[in-house]
Design a protein around this motif. Structure first.
Motif, PDB file in Angstrom:
ATOM      1  N   SER A  35       0.928  -1.324  -0.017  1.00  0.00           N
ATOM      2  CA  SER A  35      -0.023  -0.107  -0.073  1.00  0.00           C
ATOM      3  C   SER A  35       0.886   1.484  -0.185  1.00  0.00           C
ATOM      4  O   SER A  35       0.618   2.275  -0.949  1.00  0.00           O
ATOM      5  N   MET A  36       1.807   1.174   0.896  1.00  0.00           N
ATOM      6  CA  MET A  36       2.672   2.516   0.873  1.00  0.00           C
ATOM      7  C   MET A  36       3.472   2.703  -0.458  1.00  0.00           C
ATOM      8  O   MET A  36       3.357   3.790  -0.611  1.00  0.00           O
ATOM      9  N   TRP A  37       4.015   1.576  -0.843  1.00  0.00           N
ATOM     10  CA  TRP A  37       4.536   1.575  -2.400  1.00  0.00           C
ATOM     11  C   TRP A  37       3.647   1.933  -3.412  1.00  0.00           C
ATOM     12  O   TRP A  37       4.154   3.099  -4.048  1.00  0.00           O
ATOM     13  N   GLY A  38       2.473   1.797  -3.520  1.00  0.00           N
ATOM     14  CA  GLY A  38       1.533   2.397  -4.336  1.00  0.00           C
ATOM     15  C   GLY A  38       1.532   3.840  -4.247  1.00  0.00           C
ATOM     16  O   GLY A  38       1.440   4.697  -5.293  1.00  0.00           O
ATOM     17  N   LYS A  39       1.814   4.636  -3.153  1.00  0.00           N
ATOM     18  CA  LYS A  39       1.705   5.917  -2.977  1.00  0.00           C
ATOM     19  C   LYS A  39       3.099   6.789  -3.278  1.00  0.00           C
ATOM     20  O   LYS A  39       3.353   7.311  -4.142  1.00  0.00           O
ATOM     21  N   ILE A  40       3.970   5.908  -2.863  1.00  0.00           N
ATOM     22  CA  ILE A  40       5.445   6.324  -3.130  1.00  0.00           C
ATOM     23  C   ILE A  40       5.800   6.152  -4.458  1.00  0.00           C
ATOM     24  O   ILE A  40       6.341   7.170  -4.998  1.00  0.00           O
ATOM     25  N   SER A  41       5.393   5.322  -5.308  1.00  0.00           N
ATOM     26  CA  SER A  41       5.890   5.124  -6.712  1.00  0.00           C
ATOM     27  C   SER A  41       5.313   6.194  -7.757  1.00  0.00           C
ATOM     28  O   SER A  41       5.844   6.176  -8.750  1.00  0.00           O
ATOM     29  N   THR A  42       4.278   6.722  -7.172  1.00  0.00           N
ATOM     30  CA  THR A  42       3.600   7.957  -7.965  1.00  0.00           C
ATOM     31  C   THR A  42       4.700   9.360  -8.103  1.00  0.00           C
ATOM     32  O   THR A  42       4.587   9.904  -8.940  1.00  0.00           O
ATOM     33  N   GLN A  43       5.620   9.088  -7.172  1.00  0.00           N
ATOM     34  CA  GLN A  43       6.572  10.244  -6.923  1.00  0.00           C
ATOM     35  C   GLN A  43       8.003   9.664  -7.239  1.00  0.00           C
ATOM     36  O   GLN A  43       8.947  10.234  -6.625  1.00  0.00           O
ATOM     37  N   ALA A  44       7.998   8.436  -7.811  1.00  0.00           N
ATOM     38  CA  ALA A  44       9.262   7.980  -7.971  1.00  0.00           C
ATOM     39  C   ALA A  44      10.632   8.599  -8.559  1.00  0.00           C
ATOM     40  O   ALA A  44      11.742   8.810  -8.052  1.00  0.00           O
ATOM     41  N   ASP A  45      10.411   9.581  -9.656  1.00  0.00           N
ATOM     42  CA  ASP A  45      11.409  10.371 -10.069  1.00  0.00           C
ATOM     43  C   ASP A  45      11.867  11.480  -8.994  1.00  0.00           C
ATOM     44  O   ASP A  45      13.354  11.648  -8.797  1.00  0.00           O
ATOM     45  N   THR A  46      10.964  12.089  -8.390  1.00  0.00           N
ATOM     46  CA  THR A  46      11.150  13.227  -7.318  1.00  0.00           C
ATOM     47  C   THR A  46      12.051  12.480  -6.080  1.00  0.00           C
ATOM     48  O   THR A  46      13.053  13.136  -5.831  1.00  0.00           O
ATOM     49  N   ILE A  47      11.602  11.497  -5.773  1.00  0.00           N
ATOM     50  CA  ILE A  47      12.154  10.490  -4.567  1.00  0.00           C
ATOM     51  C   ILE A  47      13.475  10.017  -4.774  1.00  0.00           C
ATOM     52  O   ILE A  47      14.374  10.355  -4.047  1.00  0.00           O
ATOM     53  N   GLY A  48      13.663   9.647  -6.083  1.00  0.00           N
ATOM     54  CA  GLY A  48      14.800   8.992  -6.391  1.00  0.00           C
ATOM     55  C   GLY A  48      16.068  10.096  -6.459  1.00  0.00           C
ATOM     56  O   GLY A  48      17.130   9.767  -5.986  1.00  0.00           O
ATOM     57  N   THR A  49      15.794  10.996  -7.059  1.00  0.00           N
ATOM     58  CA  THR A  49      16.590  12.008  -7.246  1.00  0.00           C
ATOM     59  C   THR A  49      16.900  12.791  -5.943  1.00  0.00           C
ATOM     60  O   THR A  49      18.183  13.042  -5.559  1.00  0.00           O
ATOM     61  N   GLU A  50      16.013  12.803  -5.263  1.00  0.00           N
ATOM     62  CA  GLU A  50      16.181  13.462  -3.651  1.00  0.00           C
ATOM     63  C   GLU A  50      17.210  12.716  -2.850  1.00  0.00           C
ATOM     64  O   GLU A  50      17.948  13.078  -2.249  1.00  0.00           O
ATOM     65  N   THR A  51      16.861  11.398  -3.104  1.00  0.00           N
ATOM     66  CA  THR A  51      17.621  10.354  -2.359  1.00  0.00           C
ATOM     67  C   THR A  51      19.084  10.303  -2.682  1.00  0.00           C
ATOM     68  O   THR A  51      20.086  10.473  -1.844  1.00  0.00           O
ATOM     69  N   LEU A  52      19.489  10.572  -3.935  1.00  0.00           N
ATOM     70  CA  LEU A  52      20.509  10.438  -4.577  1.00  0.00           C
ATOM     71  C   LEU A  52      21.452  11.878  -4.046  1.00  0.00           C
ATOM     72  O   LEU A  52      22.398  11.804  -3.916  1.00  0.00           O
ATOM     73  N   GLU A  53      20.774  12.761  -4.108  1.00  0.00           N
ATOM     74  CA  GLU A  53      21.308  14.191  -3.567  1.00  0.00           C
ATOM     75  C   GLU A  53      21.561  14.220  -2.169  1.00  0.00           C
ATOM     76  O   GLU A  53      22.589  14.501  -2.170  1.00  0.00           O
ATOM     77  N   ARG A  54      20.848  13.456  -1.421  1.00  0.00           N
ATOM     78  CA  ARG A  54      21.016  13.571   0.093  1.00  0.00           C
ATOM     79  C   ARG A  54      22.279  12.633   0.301  1.00  0.00           C
ATOM     80  O   ARG A  54      23.149  12.858   1.309  1.00  0.00           O
TER      81      ARG A  54
END
Length: 106
Positions: A13-32
């Motif tokens: 269920s959580m992944w369903g919500k997270i995956s809609t923002q995959a590009d943003t989350i992935g980019t921010e994660t690498l930046e951090r």
């Protein structure tokens, strides 16, 4: 560690919500990652590591997609990510010490 049926449902269920923002989350994660652990930049000598660069967005998207594969194969994460593991270990030569995680027993 074995997950309960309820825990699996929560993760999916959580992944369903997270995956809609995959590009943003992935980019921010690498930046951090690069800010917190600057030594990891050595694995990306050919990347433009400026915030929001096209290369960071593309790689961040790949990282999040791999997490999605893990969620889809939650009962066999090792098998689902085996090719990715081999790529990093034998072709890219990424030191496994860089992939430590904390396991907290419940």
């Amino acid at each position: 560690m074995s997950l309960t049926k309820t825990e699996r449902a929560i993760i999916v269920s959580m992944w369903g919500k997270i995956s809609t923002q995959a590009d943003t989350i992935g980019t921010e994660t690498l930046e951090r990652l690069f800010i917190t652990y600057p030594q990891t930049k050595t694995y990306f000598p050919h990347f433009d590591l400026h915030a929001g660069s096209a290369q960071l967005r593309a790689h961040g998207s790949k990282v999040v997609a791999a997490l999605g594969d893990a969620v889809k194969n939650i009962d066999n994460i090792t098998g689902a990510l085996a090719k990715l593991s081999e790529l990093h270990a034998y072709i890219l030569r990424v030191d496994p010490v860089n992939f430590k995680f904390v396991y907290i027993a419940t």
